[in-house]
Design an enzyme around this catalytic site. Structure first.
Site, PDB file in Angstrom:
ATOM      1  N   LYS A 120       0.811  -1.215   0.000  1.00 45.00           N
ATOM      2  CA  LYS A 120       0.000   0.000   0.000  1.00 45.00           C
ATOM      3  C   LYS A 120       0.846   1.268   0.000  1.00 45.00           C
ATOM      4  CE  LYS A 120      -3.491   0.282   2.768  1.00 45.00           C
ATOM      5  NZ  LYS A 120      -4.555   0.807   1.878  1.00 45.00           N
ATOM      6  N   ILE A 448     -15.019 -18.371   5.203  1.00 40.74           N
ATOM      7  CA  ILE A 448     -15.022 -16.944   5.533  1.00 40.74           C
ATOM      8  C   ILE A 448     -16.257 -16.221   5.012  1.00 40.74           C
ATOM      9  CG2 ILE A 448     -13.604 -14.836   5.460  1.00 40.74           C
ATOM     10  CD1 ILE A 448     -12.455 -17.203   7.097  1.00 40.74           C
ATOM     11  N   TRP A 578     -13.498   1.988   3.017  1.00 43.44           N
ATOM     12  CA  TRP A 578     -13.604   1.708   1.585  1.00 43.44           C
ATOM     13  C   TRP A 578     -14.656   2.568   0.892  1.00 43.44           C
ATOM     14  CZ3 TRP A 578     -12.891  -4.387   1.788  1.00 43.44           C
ATOM     15  CH2 TRP A 578     -11.551  -4.647   2.113  1.00 43.44           C
ATOM     16  N   HIS A 711      -5.820 -17.144  -2.700  1.00 45.47           N
ATOM     17  CA  HIS A 711      -5.478 -16.272  -3.830  1.00 45.47           C
ATOM     18  C   HIS A 711      -4.990 -17.043  -5.048  1.00 45.47           C
ATOM     19  CE1 HIS A 711      -5.248 -13.768  -0.199  1.00 45.47           C
ATOM     20  NE2 HIS A 711      -5.836 -12.900  -0.978  1.00 45.47           N
TER      21      HIS A 711
HETATM   22  N1  GLN Z   1     -16.986 -12.309   4.002  1.00 45.06           N
HETATM   23  C1  GLN Z   1     -16.181 -11.800   2.930  1.00 45.06           C
HETATM   24  C2  GLN Z   1     -15.969 -12.902   1.907  1.00 45.06           C
HETATM   25  O1  GLN Z   1     -15.925 -14.045   2.282  1.00 45.06           O
HETATM   26  C3  GLN Z   1     -14.839 -11.336   3.435  1.00 45.06           C
HETATM   27  C4  GLN Z   1     -14.015 -10.731   2.345  1.00 45.06           C
HETATM   28  C5  GLN Z   1     -12.758 -10.059   2.825  1.00 45.06           C
HETATM   29  O2  GLN Z   1     -12.262 -10.341   3.884  1.00 45.06           O
HETATM   30  N2  GLN Z   1     -12.185  -9.182   2.068  1.00 45.06           N
HETATM   31  O3  GLN Z   1     -15.812 -12.635   0.734  1.00 45.06           O
HETATM   32 ZN    ZN Z   2     -10.434 -11.688   3.907  1.00 43.02          ZN
END
Ligand code: GLN
Ligand code: ZN
Length: 776
Positions: A120, A448, A578, A711
């Site tokens: 960044k 997540i 953001w 990723h």
């Molecule tokens: N809950 C979001 C996802 O799973 C989290 C994304 C993130 O941390 N940038 O896409």
């Molecule tokens: Zn994330």
């Protein structure tokens, strides 16, 4: 004459021409020549815009095909060893290919090199390519981009002010790739090449050169401080007749004020948006010199119209003191960080006219700079007069508009009480109650939040927007996708399920669209890195939540299974970070307003029978102020905002948070103070090393260290994940550990997602068995 000075202009093109051309070039659809032409066209357009507005000091070399720090590395020949074969093979006419190989890696014709690291740019959402330095680093004038751009503008009759990254800032932005030296020690090797470039620019006719030294506005150690006078007197000495404007931004000079004013430069630029108060302290330094002061009064980091009255309040006393030929009017920093042109926003359904009238993008900001200069000098023509009047009206409208100001919201903020940011009981008590409610095994598995946003899913949303799908048809499709995801997770044996986020376009926009106080743009793109652009929503008013935002889809998913489904929300600090946010109240105030809206959503989810709720805060760390002295205050309100959003629920509702990084060493106490029952973080790329901060701190609550990197499409084996979990278990007690990926899976495809999650669940089982054996 009061002159106007611009520091840099957006380089992506008003219609993202650069992004499109870059991507077409990378996929072989256009030639190098065609790409170079697009680049030149953008430069010419930008110069013409600035000339027509009447900007006196127009920058060049602010354009970049990818990143200005990478440009600098190429300019000074700081090309890491692994690209040398490619550079030799390709020859100079392939400079662009080498450049993109450094930015993105290269895998062709038997060559396989990785990209350089990206990070960044100060506290912005722009990312630069990190220079790599070795002990016996050499520099040479490799790329003549700066000269070429100067020359191109000159052909149009514009003597530009080339922009160069300052030598100290350039070295500080980089990294030592081997031990045994400090990168600042390379300055003596760098300066001769720097001077070589400067003298070429001078030979081509440059009068002024802009030297960007944003580090001069940050906390500096003594070594760096002592380097500044040395470097700048050498530059001055080696380049007689060339004038330097030393540019600082993103912060005030503060303790570096004396240092900055002692440097032998012809002009000094100050960011008066971030460091408004600094004018007072610089006055005494200005008396007996002919230094020009460039006053950065127009915000280059945000999209609000400048308030002419208050800018003139800053500018006029300086002009009185110094005379108008020693003052320039400027944006606070490069306009790179704002979108190109507000005139392109013509869709009232997205950006209402009332809100639009409060805004200014890059092109409009140039006019503001010019207007302020004209007004400060008092030689006002009719058109400027009319704009000044309109500006005044817009400010008045904004300060009273019912679109912005809602008493109920303000009252609620004012009445936040002492216990409102506290869960009812301690973590120990909560953990027990949650265990009773959820009955989770050791090493519980979860994800997540998002599952693959396939082409189809995205096309449904596009069709809904276009009207070729009805809301009902769209919902049916999302329902089916969600159903499949729930059943698949159930069959796999995941412990805490998610609904998959198929209905969401973006984790901030989705909430912004449902909250009061938000507007959007059609073309408000800002470069994030390379060809990637983001379109931050505009948070213009008091925030409230007219109705449930996520309950429908979460409750639907929960209705399909007896296992817990985790509700999924974006946290207040991330929503703030953001977006383009208000400048008419402190950021903390806005954060608390969002926090209360999220809190209501959390409570609504609980009411709808959701037992686990995740509040994502991936942006909490990037909001950290640049100056150490400001960080404590930020962390306090940021943590408070998160806690406000999370504390409306009962003890037996489990709150998760998620962050996509885990460089927590310096802020771990604050992360702990967020008091989420579970935190999931990114750790797989560092092979769990980043978990050490948690171990050293004896982090009290539960942790889910990511066991695989989302990723990359690569599917990790069960054994790899077991290995990482064993490593985690060696530093964190098993009862505290969760098993999950590094981040959401929306950018992945289904086949690799399924294979990876299956292996992850198997890894958790293996760990449970091994613990069971030690107990037996
Ligand atoms: N809950 C979001 C996802 O799973 C989290 C994304 C993130 O941390 N940038 O896409
Ligand atoms: Zn994330």
């Amino acid at each position: 004459m009061l002159r106007t000075n611009n520091l840099g202009y957006p380089r992506i093109g008003a219609q993202r021409e650069l992004k499109k051309a870059n991507e077409a070039f990378w996929s072989g659809k256009i030639s190098r020549r065609e790409l170079l032409d697009v680049g030149l066209k953008i430069c010419q357009t930008n110069w013409e815009i600035q000339r027509s507005v009447g900007i006196d000091l127009i920058p060049s070399n602010d354009f970049s095909f990818y990143d200005q720090v990478l440009d600098t590395s190429l300019t000074f020949g700081a090309i890491p060893q692994r690209y040398h074969a490619l550079a030799d093979k390709k020859g100079v006419e392939h400079e662009l290919e080498l450049y993109f190989a450094m930015a993105r890696g290269y895998q062709q014709e038997g060559v396989d090199v990785t990209a350089m690291e990206m990070t960044k740019w100060f506290d912005t959402n722009y990312h630069y390519i990190v220079p790599e330095f070795v002990k016996n680093q050499s520099f040479s004038l490799f790329s003549e981009k700066a000269i070429n751009e100067f020359y191109e503008a000159k052909k149009m009759g514009i003597i530009t002010k080339p922009v160069l990254l300052g030598p100290i800032t350039y070295l500080l932005l980089g990294k030592e790739k081997e031990a045994g030296f400090h990168r600042l020690d390379l300055i003596d090797k760098l300066l001769p090449v720097y001077n070589q470039l400067l003298s070429k620019l001078k030979a081509h006719g440059a009068e002024w050169v802009q030297i960007d030294e944003p580090f001069l506005a940050l906390d500096l150690d003594d070594k760096t401080k002592s380097l500044y006078p040395k470097v700048f007197s050498q530059l001055k000495q080696a380049n007689p007749g060339l004038k330097f404007v030393l540019t600082t931004y993103f912060e005030g000079l503060r303790d570096n004020t004396d240092l900055a004013f002692s440097l032998p430069v012809n002009a000094l630029h100050l960011d008066l948006v971030r460091g408004e108060g600094q004018l007072q302290s610089v006055f005494p330094k200005l008396k007996n010199k002919d230094l020009v002061l460039s006053l950065g009064v127009v915000d280059g980091r945000n999209i609000w119209k400048n308030d002419y009255e208050s800018s003139l309040g800053l500018v006029r006393p300086v002009v009185d003191e110094l005379g108008s030929n020693r003052v320039w009017i400027a944006p606070s920093c490069s306009l790179l960080h704002v979108p190109c042109d507000l005139d392109l926003e013509t869709d009232e359904a997205i950006l209402p006219a009332t809100v639009k009238n409060w805004l200014a993008f890059a092109k409009q900001k140039l006019t503001e700079v010019k207007d302020i200069a004209v007004l400060a000098e008092g030689r006002v023509d009719e058109a400027t007069q009319a704009r000044a009047l309109a500006n005044k009206e817009a400010q008045e409208d904004r300060s009273t508009s019912k679109l912005i100001h809602h008493d109920a919201v303000k009252q609620r903020i004012a009445s936040i009480g002492k216990g409102d940011d506290q869960r009812k009981s301690t973590f120990a008590v909560r953990k027990q109650k949650q265990q009773q409610a959820l009955g989770l095994p050791l090493f519980p598995t979860t994800t997540i939040g998002s599952f693959p946003q396939t082409k189809e899913v995205r096309s449904w949303r596009a069709q809904l927007k276009k009207g070729s799908l009805t809301a009902e048809q769209y919902n049916d499709l999302i329902r089916k996708e969600t159903e499949e995801a729930v059943h698949w997770q159930e069959s796999l044996g995941i412990d805490v399920l998610v609904h998959g986020e198929f209905e969401r376009n973006d984790m901030v926009e989705y909430f912004g669209e449902q909250l009061q106080g938000y507007a959007f743009t059609k073309n408000g793109w800002v470069q994030s890195y390379g060809s990637r652009c983001v379109k931050p929503p505009v948070l213009y008013g008091d925030v409230s939540r007219p109705k449930d935002m996520t309950v429908f889809w979460t409750a639907f998913a929960q209705s399909l299974t007896k296992l817990p489904v985790k509700g999924m929300l974006t946290g207040p600090v991330t929503i703030l970070q953001w977006s383009f946010v208000r400048n008419d109240q402190p950021r903390s105030e806005t954060a608390f307003q969002i926090a209360l809206a999220i809190r209501d959503e959390v409570v609504a989810l609980e009411k709808a029978g959701i037992k686990v709720i995740q509040i994502d805060e991936p942006a909490i760390r990037e909001g950290l102020p640049l100056r150490k002295a400001d960080q404590q205050n930020y962390l306090e309100w940021a943590v408070k905002a998160f806690r406000l959003s999370a504390s409306g629920v009962g003890d037996d509702t489990q709150i998760h948070t998620h962050m996509c990084y885990s460089e927590f060493n310096d802020i771990i106490a604050h992360i702990a103070a967020m008091d989420a029952d579970v935190i999931t973080i990114e750790t797989s790329r560092s092979q769990m090393e980043l978990l050490d901060a948690f171990a050293d701190f004896s982090y009290p609550n539960d942790i889910g260290p990511g066991v695989y990197d989302i990723h990359s499409p690569r599917v990790p084996s069960k054994e790899e994940m077991v290995f990482l979990l064993e490593k985690a278990k060696a530093v964190i007690p098993a009862e505290q550990l969760w098993v999950n990926p590094d981040c959401g899976l929306k950018t992945r495809a289904w086949p690799e997602t399924k294979a990876a999650i299956e292996a992850m669940v198997a890894a958790a089982k293996t760990l449970r068995e091994s613990v069971q054996e030690t107990v037996d």
